[in-house]
Motif scaffolding. Structure first.
Motif, short mmCIF file in Angstrom:
data_model
loop_
_atom_site.label_atom_id
_atom_site.label_comp_id
_atom_site.label_asym_id
_atom_site.label_seq_id
_atom_site.Cartn_x
_atom_site.Cartn_y
_atom_site.Cartn_z
N SER A 90 -12.77 5.11 0.11
CA SER A 90 -13.42 4.44 -1.03
C SER A 90 -14.44 5.31 -1.73
O SER A 90 -14.97 4.92 -2.76
N THR A 91 -14.75 6.50 -1.18
CA THR A 91 -15.63 7.41 -1.91
C THR A 91 -14.84 8.33 -2.82
O THR A 91 -15.41 9.17 -3.51
N GLY A 92 -13.52 8.20 -2.85
CA GLY A 92 -12.67 9.05 -3.70
C GLY A 92 -12.29 8.34 -4.98
O GLY A 92 -12.70 7.20 -5.24
N GLY A 108 -9.76 5.25 -4.25
CA GLY A 108 -10.42 4.30 -3.36
C GLY A 108 -11.58 3.57 -4.03
O GLY A 108 -11.80 2.38 -3.80
N ARG A 159 -17.93 9.07 5.07
CA ARG A 159 -18.25 10.17 5.99
C ARG A 159 -19.66 10.70 5.83
O ARG A 159 -20.22 11.26 6.75
N ALA A 178 -7.60 6.96 2.26
CA ALA A 178 -8.15 8.30 2.50
C ALA A 178 -7.01 9.28 2.72
O ALA A 178 -6.01 8.95 3.35
N ILE A 210 -5.97 15.92 -0.11
CA ILE A 210 -5.14 16.30 -1.26
C ILE A 210 -5.26 17.79 -1.55
O ILE A 210 -4.55 18.33 -2.38
N VAL A 240 -5.18 15.13 8.75
CA VAL A 240 -5.71 13.95 8.04
C VAL A 240 -4.58 12.97 7.68
O VAL A 240 -4.67 11.78 7.97
N ILE A 283 -1.60 4.11 1.25
CA ILE A 283 -1.41 4.75 -0.06
C ILE A 283 -0.77 6.11 0.22
O ILE A 283 -1.44 7.06 0.60
N SER A 334 2.44 8.71 -1.40
CA SER A 334 2.55 9.45 -2.66
C SER A 334 4.02 9.62 -2.99
O SER A 334 4.86 9.73 -2.08
N TYR A 354 1.42 19.41 1.48
CA TYR A 354 0.90 18.08 1.13
C TYR A 354 2.04 17.05 1.15
O TYR A 354 1.94 16.00 1.81
N ALA A 405 1.70 10.68 -10.29
CA ALA A 405 0.37 11.15 -10.69
C ALA A 405 -0.44 9.97 -11.22
O ALA A 405 0.02 9.23 -12.09
N1 LIG Z 1 -4.69 11.09 -7.35
C1 LIG Z 1 -3.37 11.01 -7.43
O1 LIG Z 1 -2.76 11.32 -8.47
C2 LIG Z 1 -2.57 10.49 -6.25
C3 LIG Z 1 -1.20 10.26 -6.44
C4 LIG Z 1 -0.45 9.77 -5.36
C5 LIG Z 1 -1.07 9.52 -4.15
N2 LIG Z 1 -2.40 9.78 -3.99
C6 LIG Z 1 -3.00 9.48 -2.67
O2 LIG Z 1 -4.10 8.60 -2.88
C7 LIG Z 1 -5.11 8.85 -1.90
C8 LIG Z 1 -6.46 9.04 -2.58
O3 LIG Z 1 -6.37 10.13 -3.48
P1 LIG Z 1 -7.56 10.48 -4.49
O4 LIG Z 1 -6.94 11.13 -5.66
O5 LIG Z 1 -8.45 9.31 -4.66
O6 LIG Z 1 -8.29 11.61 -3.62
P2 LIG Z 1 -9.86 11.94 -3.47
O7 LIG Z 1 -10.61 11.58 -4.70
O8 LIG Z 1 -9.91 13.34 -2.96
O9 LIG Z 1 -10.32 10.95 -2.31
C9 LIG Z 1 -9.96 11.18 -0.99
C10 LIG Z 1 -10.70 10.20 -0.11
O10 LIG Z 1 -10.29 10.39 1.25
C11 LIG Z 1 -11.46 10.58 2.05
N3 LIG Z 1 -11.14 11.44 3.19
C12 LIG Z 1 -10.51 12.63 3.19
N4 LIG Z 1 -10.42 13.10 4.44
C13 LIG Z 1 -11.02 12.18 5.25
C14 LIG Z 1 -11.25 12.11 6.65
N5 LIG Z 1 -10.86 13.08 7.47
N6 LIG Z 1 -11.90 11.02 7.13
C15 LIG Z 1 -12.31 10.03 6.31
N7 LIG Z 1 -12.12 10.05 4.97
C16 LIG Z 1 -11.48 11.13 4.45
C17 LIG Z 1 -12.47 11.23 1.11
O11 LIG Z 1 -13.77 11.08 1.66
P3 LIG Z 1 -15.00 12.04 1.21
O12 LIG Z 1 -15.54 11.44 -0.07
O13 LIG Z 1 -15.94 11.92 2.35
O14 LIG Z 1 -14.43 13.41 1.02
C18 LIG Z 1 -12.23 10.40 -0.14
O15 LIG Z 1 -12.86 9.14 -0.03
C19 LIG Z 1 -4.65 10.05 -1.09
O16 LIG Z 1 -4.09 9.57 0.12
C20 LIG Z 1 -3.58 10.69 -1.97
O17 LIG Z 1 -2.59 11.33 -1.19
C21 LIG Z 1 -3.17 10.26 -5.01
#
Ligand SMILES: NC(=O)c1ccc[n+]([C@@H]2O[C@H](COP(=O)([O-])OP(=O)(O)OC[C@H]3O[C@@H](n4cnc5c(N)ncnc54)[C@H](OP(=O)(O)O)[C@@H]3O)[C@@H](O)[C@H]2O)c1
Length: 320
Positions: free
Chosen positions: A10-12, A15, A34, A76, A79, A90, A114, A116, A127, A154
């Motif tokens: 949820s910090t991403g 999320g 974290r 979480a 990426i 992870v 979640i 991809s 990835y 995306a």
């Molecule tokens: N963005 C896209 O276009 C897209 C598309 C398809 C799928 N996804 C999937 O959607 C999810 C979120 O993506 P996002 O774009 O929001 O990425 P993001 O902004 O990088 O957020 C990633 C989140 O995961 C947390 N995290 C990473 N490693 C962790 C660990 N070891 N323990 C606890 N928390 C951890 C991060 O925490 P910190 O803040 O502490 O780093 C952050 O809250 C991912 O699973 C990604 O594969 C994304």
């Protein structure tokens, strides 16, 4: 009484959008974080959120996260990264530990992963392989729990650090073209993903399989359509420049070497270039619509208009 769910990530970017949507829909959310700095946590109706300090590597914190929660949305994920192991730790290890915590804390927990669209092409990158392996691991852990997964393409919208440079470039009137001619890709505005998650949480039974999801534009988009859409919104032409694959690969190899030397998790890697230049990232959301009645609200023009508006107002990282 409001229902309790657990949320990771949820910090991403995604999320944080889930946190806002789900608390507004009346869920009490236990959110994993974290870092101690409170500024890293999105502000979303604090009363409805219980922050749990921990990580996917810390099994004890996952038990605290899951206690009393009827479902978990596992968002979480890693990426960025250089090696298969960095992603697997992870994106696979985290799923296994979370599923284990869910089983220990609830008689029949629900786990929504979640994943991809990259999981459809696991050969392209570390990835992609890790996202597929995460789904498979959840499937194997399925005895005693109910699960489903979403495979977004995306995802874009305010708050996304990864697409911010591209959106900035386009707003200034120029855009790189990263994929091959004729490449097609589906897209999804982040708010629509959040609504789909809410609908899944409110619908039953779950599929025990991943659902594809996109913004309803059948057949996906081309780079040309993306660029013309932005040009229409900003009211002036966007000049495009095609970046050759050999150049991207050379830059990615350089970045990978640098990341090993300096010690950071790289986004641009040879695997990411193979993802970016893959000709077909079009997906089909019919199964998800049938199962939940979910309908996307934002096709590209509406979603991009809102995204650019946030950028113009200097509100990229704040509440949407
Ligand atoms: N963005 C896209 O276009 C897209 C598309 C398809 C799928 N996804 C999937 O959607 C999810 C979120 O993506 P996002 O774009 O929001 O990425 P993001 O902004 O990088 O957020 C990633 C989140 O995961 C947390 N995290 C990473 N490693 C962790 C660990 N070891 N323990 C606890 N928390 C951890 C991060 O925490 P910190 O803040 O502490 O780093 C952050 O809250 C991912 O699973 C990604 O594969 C994304």
């Amino acid at each position: 009484m409001s229902r309790t769910l657990a949320l990771t990530g949820s910090t991403g970017f995604i999320g944080a959008a889930l946190l806002r949507k789900l608390t507004r829909a009346g869920w009490k959310v236990r959110a994993l974080h974290r870092h101690s700095a409170s500024r890293s946590r999105p502000d979303a109706g604090e009363g409805a959120i219980e922050w749990i300090r921990g990580s996917l590597e810390d099994a004890e914190s996952l038990l605290r996260l899951m206690r009393g929660a009827e479902a978990v949305v596992h968002c979480a994920g890693a990426i960025r990264g250089a090696t298969a192991d960095e992603f697997r730790r992870v994106n696979v290890g985290g799923v296994v530990r979370l599923a284990d915590a869910a089983r220990k804390t609830h008689p029949r927990p629900r786990v929504l992963l979640i994943s991809s669209l990259a999981a459809r092409e696991p050969h392209l990158s570390h990835y992609a392989a890790s996202k597929r392996a995460g789904e498979d691991a959840l499937g194997r852990a399925a005895a005693g729990l109910v699960w489903t997964a979403l495979r977004p393409p995306a995802v874009y919208g305010p708050g996304d650090r990864e697409t911010l440079p591209l959106v900035r470039c386009m707003r200034r009137g120029f855009s790189p073209v990263l994929g091959p001619r004729g490449a097609r890709f589906s897209l999804l505005f982040v708010d629509d993903l959040a609504v789909a998650v809410r609908r899944l949480l409110e619908s039953a039974p779950w599929s025990q399989a991943p659902f594809e999801i996109h913004d309803g534009h059948t057949g996906g988009y081309t780079w040309e359509e993306l660029i013309l859409t932005v040009a229409r919104i900003i009211g002036r032409p966007v000049r495009r420049f095609r970046i050759p694959v050999w150049f991207m690969q050379a830059a990615a190899r350089g970045n990978l070497l640098l990341s090993r030397g300096i010690g950071y998790a790289p986004m641009l890697t040879p695997g990411k270039v193979r993802e970016l230049t893959h000709p077909n990232w079009v997906c089909d959301d019919a199964a998800l619509r049938r199962a939940t009645g979910w309908e996307p609200r934002f096709q590209l023009e509406a979603g991009m208009r809102r995204t650019l508006q946030h950028l113009r107002n200097g509100r990229w990282m704040v509440e949407r």
